[in-house]
Design a protein around this motif. Structure first.
Motif, PDB file in Angstrom:
ATOM      1  N   ASP A   1      12.066  -4.773  -4.623  1.00  9.87           N
ATOM      2  CA  ASP A   1      11.450  -4.220  -5.867  1.00  9.87           C
ATOM      3  C   ASP A   1      10.319  -3.265  -5.204  1.00  9.87           C
ATOM      4  O   ASP A   1       9.894  -3.079  -4.547  1.00  9.87           O
ATOM      5  N   PHE A   2      11.269  -1.641  -5.489  1.00 10.12           N
ATOM      6  CA  PHE A   2      10.475  -0.279  -4.688  1.00 10.12           C
ATOM      7  C   PHE A   2       9.532  -0.093  -5.590  1.00 10.12           C
ATOM      8  O   PHE A   2       9.778   0.747  -7.197  1.00 10.12           O
ATOM      9  N   ALA A   3       8.589   0.122  -5.302  1.00 13.90           N
ATOM     10  CA  ALA A   3       7.644   1.352  -5.771  1.00 13.90           C
ATOM     11  C   ALA A   3       7.650   2.756  -5.664  1.00 13.90           C
ATOM     12  O   ALA A   3       7.126   3.552  -7.051  1.00 13.90           O
ATOM     13  N   VAL A   4       7.610   2.908  -4.534  1.00 13.52           N
ATOM     14  CA  VAL A   4       7.722   4.121  -3.746  1.00 13.52           C
ATOM     15  C   VAL A   4       8.771   4.163  -2.562  1.00 13.52           C
ATOM     16  O   VAL A   4       8.712   2.740  -1.957  1.00 13.52           O
ATOM     17  N   GLU A   5       9.548   5.201  -2.016  1.00 13.22           N
ATOM     18  CA  GLU A   5      10.423   4.720  -1.111  1.00 13.22           C
ATOM     19  C   GLU A   5      10.753   6.784  -0.718  1.00 13.22           C
ATOM     20  O   GLU A   5      10.508   6.967  -1.498  1.00 13.22           O
ATOM     21  N   GLY A   6      11.513   6.347   0.542  1.00 12.68           N
ATOM     22  CA  GLY A   6      11.511   7.499   0.934  1.00 12.68           C
ATOM     23  C   GLY A   6      10.520   8.306   1.700  1.00 12.68           C
ATOM     24  O   GLY A   6      10.756   8.999   2.540  1.00 12.68           O
ATOM     25  N   GLY A   7       8.960   7.324   2.724  1.00 11.80           N
ATOM     26  CA  GLY A   7       8.303   7.448   3.233  1.00 11.80           C
ATOM     27  C   GLY A   7       8.160   7.203   5.002  1.00 11.80           C
ATOM     28  O   GLY A   7       8.931   6.600   5.598  1.00 11.80           O
ATOM     29  N   GLU A   8       7.043   8.020   5.654  1.00  7.84           N
ATOM     30  CA  GLU A   8       7.442   8.571   7.342  1.00  7.84           C
ATOM     31  C   GLU A   8       5.993   7.090   6.877  1.00  7.84           C
ATOM     32  O   GLU A   8       6.039   6.747   5.918  1.00  7.84           O
ATOM     33  N   MET A   9       5.771   7.032   8.506  1.00 11.11           N
ATOM     34  CA  MET A   9       4.606   5.558   8.335  1.00 11.11           C
ATOM     35  C   MET A   9       3.447   6.662   8.037  1.00 11.11           C
ATOM     36  O   MET A   9       2.952   5.270   7.319  1.00 11.11           O
ATOM     37  N   ASP A  10       3.628   7.136   8.171  1.00  8.78           N
ATOM     38  CA  ASP A  10       1.334   7.834   7.120  1.00  8.78           C
ATOM     39  C   ASP A  10       1.147   7.264   6.408  1.00  8.78           C
ATOM     40  O   ASP A  10       0.632   7.118   5.089  1.00  8.78           O
ATOM     41  N   ALA A  11       2.666   8.245   5.754  1.00 10.36           N
ATOM     42  CA  ALA A  11       2.937   8.425   3.719  1.00 10.36           C
ATOM     43  C   ALA A  11       3.018   6.612   3.182  1.00 10.36           C
ATOM     44  O   ALA A  11       2.280   6.400   2.306  1.00 10.36           O
ATOM     45  N   VAL A  12       3.654   6.057   4.686  1.00 10.47           N
ATOM     46  CA  VAL A  12       3.718   4.364   3.457  1.00 10.47           C
ATOM     47  C   VAL A  12       2.485   3.967   4.090  1.00 10.47           C
ATOM     48  O   VAL A  12       2.245   2.995   2.834  1.00 10.47           O
ATOM     49  N   LEU A  13       1.414   3.776   4.299  1.00  6.14           N
ATOM     50  CA  LEU A  13       0.057   3.810   4.829  1.00  6.14           C
ATOM     51  C   LEU A  13      -0.366   3.826   3.556  1.00  6.14           C
ATOM     52  O   LEU A  13      -1.392   2.913   3.372  1.00  6.14           O
ATOM     53  N   GLY A  14      -0.539   5.120   3.563  1.00  8.55           N
ATOM     54  CA  GLY A  14      -1.822   5.998   2.370  1.00  8.55           C
ATOM     55  C   GLY A  14      -0.927   5.353   1.662  1.00  8.55           C
ATOM     56  O   GLY A  14      -1.687   6.006   0.522  1.00  8.55           O
ATOM     57  N   PHE A  15       0.862   5.855   0.947  1.00 10.03           N
ATOM     58  CA  PHE A  15       0.847   5.437  -0.326  1.00 10.03           C
ATOM     59  C   PHE A  15      -0.274   3.360  -0.828  1.00 10.03           C
ATOM     60  O   PHE A  15      -0.557   3.015  -2.071  1.00 10.03           O
ATOM     61  N   VAL A  16      -0.263   2.515   0.467  1.00 10.12           N
ATOM     62  CA  VAL A  16       0.025   1.382   0.078  1.00 10.12           C
ATOM     63  C   VAL A  16      -1.862   1.003  -0.041  1.00 10.12           C
ATOM     64  O   VAL A  16      -2.610   0.914  -0.655  1.00 10.12           O
ATOM     65  N   ARG A  17      -2.442   2.236   0.832  1.00  7.97           N
ATOM     66  CA  ARG A  17      -4.161   2.371   0.511  1.00  7.97           C
ATOM     67  C   ARG A  17      -4.331   2.171  -1.183  1.00  7.97           C
ATOM     68  O   ARG A  17      -4.738   2.373  -1.398  1.00  7.97           O
ATOM     69  N   ALA A  18      -3.365   3.557  -1.155  1.00  4.63           N
ATOM     70  CA  ALA A  18      -3.830   4.420  -2.860  1.00  4.63           C
ATOM     71  C   ALA A  18      -3.343   2.818  -4.104  1.00  4.63           C
ATOM     72  O   ALA A  18      -3.599   2.869  -5.237  1.00  4.63           O
ATOM     73  N   GLY A  19      -2.948   1.834  -3.695  1.00  6.37           N
ATOM     74  CA  GLY A  19      -2.499   0.658  -4.669  1.00  6.37           C
ATOM     75  C   GLY A  19      -0.982   0.410  -5.651  1.00  6.37           C
ATOM     76  O   GLY A  19      -1.224   0.103  -5.785  1.00  6.37           O
ATOM     77  N   LEU A  20      -0.331   1.768  -4.627  1.00  2.56           N
ATOM     78  CA  LEU A  20       0.660   1.413  -4.869  1.00  2.56           C
ATOM     79  C   LEU A  20       1.779   0.802  -5.041  1.00  2.56           C
ATOM     80  O   LEU A  20       2.832   0.294  -5.247  1.00  2.56           O
ATOM     81  N   GLY A  21       1.488  -0.464  -3.840  1.00  4.74           N
ATOM     82  CA  GLY A  21       2.413  -1.386  -3.420  1.00  4.74           C
ATOM     83  C   GLY A  21       1.713  -1.280  -2.246  1.00  4.74           C
ATOM     84  O   GLY A  21       0.760  -1.524  -1.724  1.00  4.74           O
ATOM     85  N   ILE A  22       2.767  -3.133  -1.571  1.00  5.60           N
ATOM     86  CA  ILE A  22       2.855  -3.573  -0.614  1.00  5.60           C
ATOM     87  C   ILE A  22       3.892  -2.770   0.750  1.00  5.60           C
ATOM     88  O   ILE A  22       4.984  -2.262   0.409  1.00  5.60           O
ATOM     89  N   ALA A  23       3.745  -3.386   1.958  1.00  3.84           N
ATOM     90  CA  ALA A  23       4.551  -2.653   3.087  1.00  3.84           C
ATOM     91  C   ALA A  23       4.721  -3.792   3.821  1.00  3.84           C
ATOM     92  O   ALA A  23       3.542  -4.429   4.598  1.00  3.84           O
ATOM     93  N   VAL A  24       5.772  -4.461   4.714  1.00  7.98           N
ATOM     94  CA  VAL A  24       5.980  -4.623   5.642  1.00  7.98           C
ATOM     95  C   VAL A  24       6.099  -3.479   7.072  1.00  7.98           C
ATOM     96  O   VAL A  24       6.703  -2.731   7.189  1.00  7.98           O
ATOM     97  N   VAL A  25       5.062  -3.937   8.188  1.00  5.13           N
ATOM     98  CA  VAL A  25       4.746  -3.286   9.263  1.00  5.13           C
ATOM     99  C   VAL A  25       4.361  -3.692  10.546  1.00  5.13           C
ATOM    100  O   VAL A  25       4.396  -5.034  10.188  1.00  5.13           O
TER     101      VAL A  25
END
Length: 294
Positions: free
Chosen positions: A220-244
């Motif tokens: 289930d995607f909360a946000v999709e389409g980002g590069e690495m820095d964007a993904v980490l920023g969205f996770v920090r903001a609490g939008l969801g989790i990520a596998v990195v």
């Protein structure tokens, strides 16, 4: 027209004397005169007016002189550039890498390489493995760090395995821990979690989605389409989790909680690739050695 003939011509033009010109270029005067005459025959015009020992340039000689000087200067520049490259004092390396490797693996290695060879320019191109393989094949890159297995295996490429890296789950410290707070989570624990997902073509996207489907659920995607820095920023903001990758998580600084994946976990294999039919330049081979020995 020979390069040596141009050297002799410029020497005579500058000294206005055949004997002094011969001494300047370390050749006998008869040999120099013969080469000047051969050059004049080749060009179909006299280059010097010879009257009672007074040597002057003809119109043809005046036209040739700046061109000859430029050719000799360009030749000297070419020798210098090649010598600089051979001795690793100059040149460039064109390296392709996935964005996660630019964040995790490369900074320390590139810093060490730059400290050792400050005159070599490093040109970095970020992209997914598929794009990097295509750029290697067309000669736009000297080396590339890619994720194995390649999306389209190519017999024209040589790959050397570099490392096998664990993947981890990152989340915001303010958000509930994934997997009900356990120290390590299974892929199945990500069912029902909102994922911050990379763009299409990103190696980590394909790997994560395939793992979720193998565990029997659709992510289930909360946000999709980002590069690495964007993904980490969205996770920090609490939008969801990520596998990195673990190295990325270790370098990401504050603002992220890192949770390992329980065994067998998820891994990715990183390889260094170059064209099989063309040896990488000397500077690229040195960077390759440093990456393999890191």
């Amino acid at each position: 027209m020979h390069f040596q003939q141009l050297q002799y011509f410029v020497a005579v033009a500058e000294t206005r004397h055949f004997t002094r010109a011969a001494d300047l270029v370390h050749v006998s005067q008869p040999s120099l005169s013969q080469q000047i005459k051969a050059l004049e025959r080749e060009l179909g015009a006299d280059l010097f007016q010879r009257a009672r020992g007074n040597i002057t340039l003809t119109d043809a000689g005046e036209a040739l002189l700046p061109l000859a000087r430029r050719i000799l200067a360009d030749a000297e520049t070419a020798r210098h550039e090649v010598r600089e490259l051979v001795e690793l004092r100059g040149g460039r390396v064109r390296l392709g890498a996935t964005p996660s490797l630019c964040t995790g693996l490369l900074p320390d290695v590139l810093r060490a390489f730059h400290d050792r060879y400050p005159g070599i320019r490093l040109l970095i191109e970020e992209g997914g493995s598929h794009d990097l393989v295509r750029e290697l094949a067309r000669g736009a890159l000297d080396l590339a760090l890619v994720v194995l297995p390649l999306p389209t295996p190519s017999p024209a490429l040589t790959t050397v395995e570099l490392l096998r890296e664990d993947l981890v789950v990152v989340s915001s410290p303010e958000a509930p821990r994934p997997g009900a707070g356990r120290r390590a989570v299974d892929i199945g624990d990500l069912e029902g979690e909102r994922l911050v997902m990379f763009r299409h073509g990103y190696d980590l996207r394909e790997l994560t989605v395939a793992a979720c489907r193998a565990a029997g659920f659709e992510p289930d995607f909360a946000v999709e389409g980002g590069e690495m820095d964007a993904v980490l920023g969205f996770v920090r903001a609490g939008l969801g989790i990520a596998v990195v990758p673990r190295m990325v998580a270790a370098r990401s600084g504050r603002g992220l909680r890192v949770t390992p994946l329980a065994r067998p976990g998820l891994h990715r294999t990183i390889a260094l690739a170059h064209r099989s039919d063309v040896a990488p330049p000397r500077a690229a081979r040195e960077l390759q050695r440093m990456l393999l020995e890191r």
